[in-house]
Write an enzyme that holds these catalytic residues in place. Structure first.
Site, short mmCIF file in Angstrom:
data_model
loop_
_atom_site.label_atom_id
_atom_site.label_comp_id
_atom_site.label_asym_id
_atom_site.label_seq_id
_atom_site.Cartn_x
_atom_site.Cartn_y
_atom_site.Cartn_z
N TYR A 11 0.82 -1.23 0.00
CA TYR A 11 0.00 0.00 0.00
C TYR A 11 0.85 1.27 0.00
CZ TYR A 11 -2.90 3.59 2.35
OH TYR A 11 -3.52 4.75 2.73
N ILE A 12 1.70 1.43 1.01
CA ILE A 12 2.46 2.69 1.11
C ILE A 12 3.62 2.69 0.13
CG2 ILE A 12 3.76 4.17 2.69
CD1 ILE A 12 2.08 3.03 5.00
N GLY A 36 2.03 -7.73 -0.52
CA GLY A 36 1.85 -6.77 -1.62
C GLY A 36 1.19 -7.45 -2.82
N ALA A 78 9.27 -2.56 3.40
CA ALA A 78 8.84 -3.96 3.55
C ALA A 78 8.79 -4.37 5.01
CB ALA A 78 9.82 -4.88 2.80
N ASN A 96 11.12 -10.89 10.04
CA ASN A 96 10.85 -10.05 8.86
C ASN A 96 11.32 -8.62 9.07
OD1 ASN A 96 9.02 -10.93 6.45
ND2 ASN A 96 8.46 -12.17 8.23
N TYR A 147 5.38 -5.74 17.34
CA TYR A 147 5.49 -4.92 16.12
C TYR A 147 6.32 -3.67 16.41
CZ TYR A 147 4.23 -1.58 12.51
OH TYR A 147 4.29 -0.63 11.52
N HIS A 200 -7.86 -1.92 9.31
CA HIS A 200 -7.77 -0.48 9.54
C HIS A 200 -9.13 0.19 9.43
CE1 HIS A 200 -3.59 -1.47 8.22
NE2 HIS A 200 -3.38 -0.87 9.37
N PHE A 219 -14.46 -0.17 18.60
CA PHE A 219 -13.75 -0.90 19.66
C PHE A 219 -13.56 0.00 20.88
CE2 PHE A 219 -11.61 -3.32 15.94
CZ PHE A 219 -12.68 -4.22 15.87
N1 UFG Z 1 -11.20 0.66 15.16
C1 UFG Z 1 -12.53 0.39 15.44
N2 UFG Z 1 -13.17 -0.53 14.67
C2 UFG Z 1 -12.57 -1.20 13.65
C3 UFG Z 1 -11.20 -0.91 13.36
C4 UFG Z 1 -10.56 0.02 14.14
O1 UFG Z 1 -13.10 0.95 16.36
O2 UFG Z 1 -13.21 -2.04 13.00
C5 UFG Z 1 -10.50 1.68 15.96
C6 UFG Z 1 -9.30 1.12 16.68
O3 UFG Z 1 -9.66 0.53 17.90
C7 UFG Z 1 -8.44 2.39 16.84
C8 UFG Z 1 -8.79 3.21 15.60
O4 UFG Z 1 -10.01 2.67 15.11
O5 UFG Z 1 -8.86 3.08 17.96
C9 UFG Z 1 -7.74 3.10 14.52
O6 UFG Z 1 -7.45 1.73 14.32
P1 UFG Z 1 -6.59 1.18 13.10
O7 UFG Z 1 -6.59 -0.30 13.21
O8 UFG Z 1 -7.06 1.79 11.82
O9 UFG Z 1 -5.13 1.77 13.36
P2 UFG Z 1 -4.23 1.70 14.69
O10 UFG Z 1 -4.27 3.06 15.31
O11 UFG Z 1 -4.54 0.56 15.54
O12 UFG Z 1 -2.80 1.38 14.05
C10 UFG Z 1 -2.07 2.29 13.27
C11 UFG Z 1 -1.26 1.53 12.25
C12 UFG Z 1 -0.29 0.61 12.95
C13 UFG Z 1 0.56 1.43 13.89
C14 UFG Z 1 -0.29 2.24 14.82
C15 UFG Z 1 0.58 3.19 15.57
O13 UFG Z 1 -2.11 0.78 11.43
O14 UFG Z 1 0.54 -0.02 11.99
O15 UFG Z 1 -1.23 3.03 14.09
O16 UFG Z 1 -0.11 3.62 16.68
F1 UFG Z 1 1.32 0.60 14.65
#
Ligand code: UFG
Length: 340
Positions: A11-12, A36, A78, A96, A147, A200, A219
């Site tokens: 993606y990025i 990818g 990567a 990785n 991670y 995400h 969540f």
């Molecule tokens: N969320 C929901 N419902 C969902 C998916 C996500 O409520 O179905 C919430 C999560 O709990 C979180 C927010 O939306 O509060 C964002 O969640 P994401 O999964 O989109 O992203 P994160 O913040 O968990 O993670 C991102 C990057 C990671 C990185 C992190 C750094 O994807 O790779 O930020 O804090 F490690």
């Protein structure tokens, strides 16, 4: 410049390849296609692009590519990037992300590559206390999952490598770019976000708009935030790549730069859901669920260091605009790249 992009089919990374080609650079992309896709490589096909399917564990491939294409800069994307998966499979993440980067760096060191731009993450900060929000780069790095640990280890390896090379009178330059929440898709509509599984927030909500999910679950709705849901800093993928290009062009021998990449403002989960409704005009069911383990309540960047040093700040500051770019691609590619 001659740039090696690892993870350039992801993606990025694919957005980086697109931008570097547009700017006239020569690009060698290495990707094992485990996460990818081949399609972006075909879509971006260009005389100045070489795609080398392969893995970071294959040091002889890396050495051959670095020397053969006279690479002067590496952009290293990567990696495995799921926090939850990293808790279940820590060894895969260290292999990785940490060992892979080490292999790449050893190959780069041997052939004299002098600039290394590394995709780090806000996950290296762990759960900063409220008085540390917005997060500055000097915030203690105490990851709470493998991670974040696997990425922080690479930052430390880069720091030691640069010190040793400086001491030896052969200085190199590196930058660790700590991403917040990367979102959106390329505005020309060619490249998109295609993860399997998708976890995400923005793509998950867009999949609900497409009828591919029954509902969106928030969540946690009892966080100590104004509306009870988590707050994050969403930065458009093209702005993020713009920061990489600014950084690459600024790196001078001896530099050890560490920058937060975010917009410097937070949006809650509810605000993102509202923004998606406003942009798409689609109604979908939203459920209130339990907290997801490991989610800090509020995480957003203070991006002032990169603005002061390099004059970079995110051009897209409105999350609606970010969602619009993603919605355009998701509508055109309801099944990801497989739709093309
Ligand atoms: N969320 C929901 N419902 C969902 C998916 C996500 O409520 O179905 C919430 C999560 O709990 C979180 C927010 O939306 O509060 C964002 O969640 P994401 O999964 O989109 O992203 P994160 O913040 O968990 O993670 C991102 C990057 C990671 C990185 C992190 C750094 O994807 O790779 O930020 O804090 F490690």
């Amino acid at each position: 410049m001659n740039v090696m992009v690892t993870g350039g089919a992801g993606y990025i990374g694919s957005h980086a390849v697109q931008r570097l080609l547009r700017d006239g650079h020569t690009v060698v992309c290495v990707d094992n296609l485990s996460r990818g896709h081949r399609e972006p490589m075909d879509l971006l096909s260009d005389d100045r692009l070489t795609f080398a399917p392969g893995d970071l564990s294959d040091k002889s491939l890396l050495s051959r590519l670095l020397a053969g294409h006279e690479i002067d800069t590496i952009m290293h994307f990567a990696a495995l990037t799921y926090v939850g998966e990293s808790v279940q499979q820590p060894l895969a993440y260290y292999r990785n992300n940490t060992a892979g980067a080490l292999n790449l760096l050893e190959a780069a060191d041997a052939v004299g590559v002098e600039r290394f731009v590394f995709s780090s993450t806000a996950a290296t900060y762990g759960e900063p206390p409220p008085e540390r929000i917005p997060i500055q780069e000097d915030c203690p790095q105490e990851p709470i999952n493998p991670y974040g640990q696997s990425k922080l280890a690479v930052e430390r390896i880069l720091t030691d490598w640069a010190s040793a090379r400086r001491a030896a009178g052969r200085p190199v330059a590196f930058a660790a770019l700590r991403y917040f929440n990367v979102a959106g898709c390329d505005r020309s509509g060619v490249l998109g976000e295609d993860h399997d599984p998708e976890t995400h927030l923005i793509p998950v909500v867009l999949q609900a708009c497409l009828g591919q999910r029954e509902a969106v679950t928030m969540f946690g709705t009892d966080y100590p935030t104004p509306d009870g849901t988590c707050i994050r800093d969403y930065v458009h993928v093209e702005d993020l790549i713009d920061a990489h290009v600014h950084t690459m062009l600024a790196l001078r021998p001896g530099d050890a730069r560490r920058y937060n990449l975010g917009i410097g403002a937070g949006y809650s989960v509810r605000q993102i859901i509202d923004a998606v409704r406003a942009v798409t005009g689609v109604e979908f069911e939203v459920r209130e669920g339990a907290r997801r383990p490991g989610d800090p309540p509020s995480l957003f960047a203070d991006p002032s260091r990169i603005r002061a040093d390099l004059g970079w700040s995110a051009a897209t500051r409105d999350v609606h605009e970010i969602v619009e770019t993603a919605w355009k691609w998701f509508k055109a590619h309801p099944h990801g790249y497989a739709s093309t």
